[in-house]
Enzyme design. Structure first.
Site, PDB file in Angstrom:
ATOM      1  N   HIS A 194       0.921  -1.129  -0.176  1.00  0.00           N
ATOM      2  CA  HIS A 194      -0.039   0.024  -0.196  1.00  0.00           C
ATOM      3  C   HIS A 194       0.908   1.255  -0.027  1.00  0.00           C
ATOM      4  CE1 HIS A 194      -2.845   2.743   2.082  1.00  0.00           C
ATOM      5  NE2 HIS A 194      -3.785   2.065   1.609  1.00  0.00           N
ATOM      6  N   ASP A 221       2.757  -5.396   7.462  1.00  0.00           N
ATOM      7  CA  ASP A 221       1.623  -4.575   7.628  1.00  0.00           C
ATOM      8  C   ASP A 221       0.343  -5.374   7.599  1.00  0.00           C
ATOM      9  OD1 ASP A 221      -0.662  -2.889   6.859  1.00  0.00           O
ATOM     10  OD2 ASP A 221      -0.042  -2.416   4.842  1.00  0.00           O
ATOM     11  N   GLN A 265      -4.881  -5.472   6.604  1.00  0.00           N
ATOM     12  CA  GLN A 265      -6.158  -6.102   6.296  1.00  0.00           C
ATOM     13  C   GLN A 265      -6.167  -7.495   6.831  1.00  0.00           C
ATOM     14  OE1 GLN A 265      -8.354  -5.381   4.030  1.00  0.00           O
ATOM     15  NE2 GLN A 265      -7.430  -3.535   3.698  1.00  0.00           N
ATOM     16  N   LYS A 289     -10.513  -1.343  10.812  1.00  0.00           N
ATOM     17  CA  LYS A 289     -10.875  -2.344   9.971  1.00  0.00           C
ATOM     18  C   LYS A 289     -11.494  -3.636  10.498  1.00  0.00           C
ATOM     19  CE  LYS A 289      -7.677  -0.521   6.757  1.00  0.00           C
ATOM     20  NZ  LYS A 289      -8.124  -0.074   5.326  1.00  0.00           N
ATOM     21  N   CYS A 320      -5.102   2.984  -3.206  1.00  0.00           N
ATOM     22  CA  CYS A 320      -3.866   3.604  -2.739  1.00  0.00           C
ATOM     23  C   CYS A 320      -2.755   2.402  -3.151  1.00  0.00           C
ATOM     24  CB  CYS A 320      -3.896   3.818  -1.276  1.00  0.00           C
ATOM     25  SG  CYS A 320      -4.992   4.977  -0.839  1.00  0.00           S
TER      26      CYS A 320
HETATM   27  C1  LIG Z   1      -2.739  -2.889   3.250  1.00  0.00           C
HETATM   28  C2  LIG Z   1      -3.111  -1.714   3.896  1.00  0.00           C
HETATM   29  N1  LIG Z   1      -2.095  -0.965   4.593  1.00  0.00           N
HETATM   30  C3  LIG Z   1      -2.417   0.263   5.059  1.00  0.00           C
HETATM   31  C4  LIG Z   1      -3.389   0.913   5.179  1.00  0.00           C
HETATM   32  C5  LIG Z   1      -3.386   2.051   5.585  1.00  0.00           C
HETATM   33  O1  LIG Z   1      -4.397   2.087   7.017  1.00  0.00           O
HETATM   34  P1  LIG Z   1      -4.866   3.411   7.753  1.00  0.00           P
HETATM   35  O2  LIG Z   1      -5.606   4.350   6.874  1.00  0.00           O
HETATM   36  O3  LIG Z   1      -5.411   2.885   8.862  1.00  0.00           O
HETATM   37  O4  LIG Z   1      -3.523   4.194   8.023  1.00  0.00           O
HETATM   38  C6  LIG Z   1      -4.419   0.248   4.630  1.00  0.00           C
HETATM   39  C7  LIG Z   1      -5.695   0.836   4.452  1.00  0.00           C
HETATM   40  O5  LIG Z   1      -6.551   0.745   3.539  1.00  0.00           O
HETATM   41  C8  LIG Z   1      -4.216  -0.870   3.925  1.00  0.00           C
HETATM   42  O6  LIG Z   1      -5.393  -1.520   3.430  1.00  0.00           O
END
Ligand SMILES: Cc1ncc(COP(=O)(O)O)c(C=O)c1O
Length: 380
Positions: free
Chosen positions: A97, A173, A176, A199, A337
């Site tokens: 991401h 990370d 998800q 989430k 993103c």
């Molecule tokens: C795989 C992944 N990493 C990071 C994020 C970022 O999360 P946050 O918006 O809570 O910072 C997201 C959010 O959609 C995501 O799907």
């Protein structure tokens, strides 16, 4: 509204999340750890309890290993920027991401060496490819536990074994996967784990954190008041204060606590089973529509419960617009993103329609979604 955008933010939340936040705001919404009065103590105590709960959820060895942040993005920034120095090397993947890719790009400008491992056309990455990219100066492998576009799970365990007992640290990370998968940081060999609260943990937006294994030191992103060692002009070195300056998002953390309690009471595996059943049904139905192209692993064991697809050559955003306006159905479209995933899949122009159910969605809602897609497919 039929809400099928839970990979972005889960909605609705369990009732107890709303109630806990309302109760905090009305009855003890004081500043935690900054005073000795009852309300401040009660606010401080709930942060402590939530930290303990998060440590239990990820099987951290101690609560000092849990740092609260505003979201996964802040946790990833703290870990990536706080760990690496110019001249050192980092490995990440094209499934990342932008919350990984952008801080990584920023560090590249400051002299950190970067390797981005490409996913194949199916959106998969083999641990072997990461192994082959390790250099003498490699300090960090940063990878998503699962792609937020296709849902594909990455080989975290294998990479954890690869880097175990080496100079290379593994940062995962879990945006998800937290709340959807059992994550045991010790068993998986994870050194740092970024998670988000809004989430799969069913907390409110503005919550998240970083599991930071004991012994790993990071440069904090910010300095400021912590309510501790206030006579000292330097930032306290003890955790979590070193990384948590300023008044915390206590109301958010209260909601996160209630969200995690819900997840633990329902059971992570039971929630996944429900979501998987819906996704399996959805995949089967979509496969019968000739205009549909599905992305990601066909085997649900290899991916988180979401469905990524396109309808013919139609722009995903336009399909999302029709679903919203004509059918009252919320899905996510576009690039999510995560532009490099789309480069690998060849969907940079078209984007992808992502459907992500939660434990609050029903089979009837999925049926309505399928009816809508069939209608739209008949018009293109
Ligand atoms: C795989 C992944 N990493 C990071 C994020 C970022 O999360 P946050 O918006 O809570 O910072 C997201 C959010 O959609 C995501 O799907």
């Amino acid at each position: 509204m039929i809400y099928l955008d839970n990979a972005a933010t889960t909605w609705p939340k369990p009732e107890q999340v709303y109630q806990a936040m309302d109760n905090f705001m009305r009855n003890y919404g004081a500043n935690p750890g900054r005073a000795g009065h009852q309300m401040a103590n009660q606010a401080g105590k709930i942060i402590f309890t939530t930290r303990k709960l998060v440590a239990r959820l990820f099987n951290a060895a101690s609560i000092q290993e849990i740092i609260f942040t505003a979201n996964a993005t802040e946790a990833l920034n703290l870990a990536i920027k706080g760990y690496l120095k110019p001249g050192e090397h980092l490995i990440t993947t094209s499934l990342a991401h932008n919350s990984i890719l952008r801080p990584v790009k920023e560090l590249e400008k400051r002299g950190v060496e970067v390797s981005i491992i490409e996913a194949d056309r199916q959106g998969q990455i083999q641990a072997e490819k990461i192994k082959n990219a390790i250099r003498k100066n490699t300090k960090l492998v940063v990878m998503a536990h699962a792609s937020n576009v296709t849902g594909t799970l990455l080989p975290i365990k294998e990479v954890g074994q690869l880097v175990a007992d080496s100079e290379v640290k593994l940062l995962v990370d879990a945006a998800q996967t937290a709340g959807v998968y059992q994550i045991d940081v010790q068993k998986l060999g994870i050194d740092m784990l970024a998670f988000t609260g809004h989430k799969g943990l069913f907390g409110p937006q503005g919550t998240g954190g970083l599991y930071l294994k004991e012994g790993i030191e990071l440069e904090p992103l910010i300095q400021g008041g912590t309510g501790s060692y206030s006579e000292d002009l330097n930032q306290p070195k003890l955790r979590p204060d070193l990384y948590e300056s300023g008044t915390p998002n206590t109301v958010g953390i209260v909601g996160l606590k209630a969200g995690i309690e819900f997840v633990l009471a329902e059971g992570v595996d039971k929630i996944k089973e429900h979501d998987n059943d819906l996704v399996m049904y959805l995949q089967d139905q979509l496969k019968q529509i000739p205009e549909v192209t599905l992305y990601g692993a066909a085997d649900l064991k290899q991916q988180v419960p979401l469905v990524a697809f396109n309808l013919g050559f139609e722009n995903s955003g336009e399909i999302g617009y029709v679903l919203d306006k004509a059918f009252n159905i919320a899905v996510r479209t576009g690039l999510h993103c995560a532009p490099l995933v789309h480069k690998s899949l060849g969907t940079l122009e078209q984007g992808i329609i992502r459907v992500s159910p939660s434990c609050f969605n029903t089979k009837e809602e999925i049926e309505e979604f399928i009816t809508a897609i069939n209608e739209i497919a008949g018009e293109i």
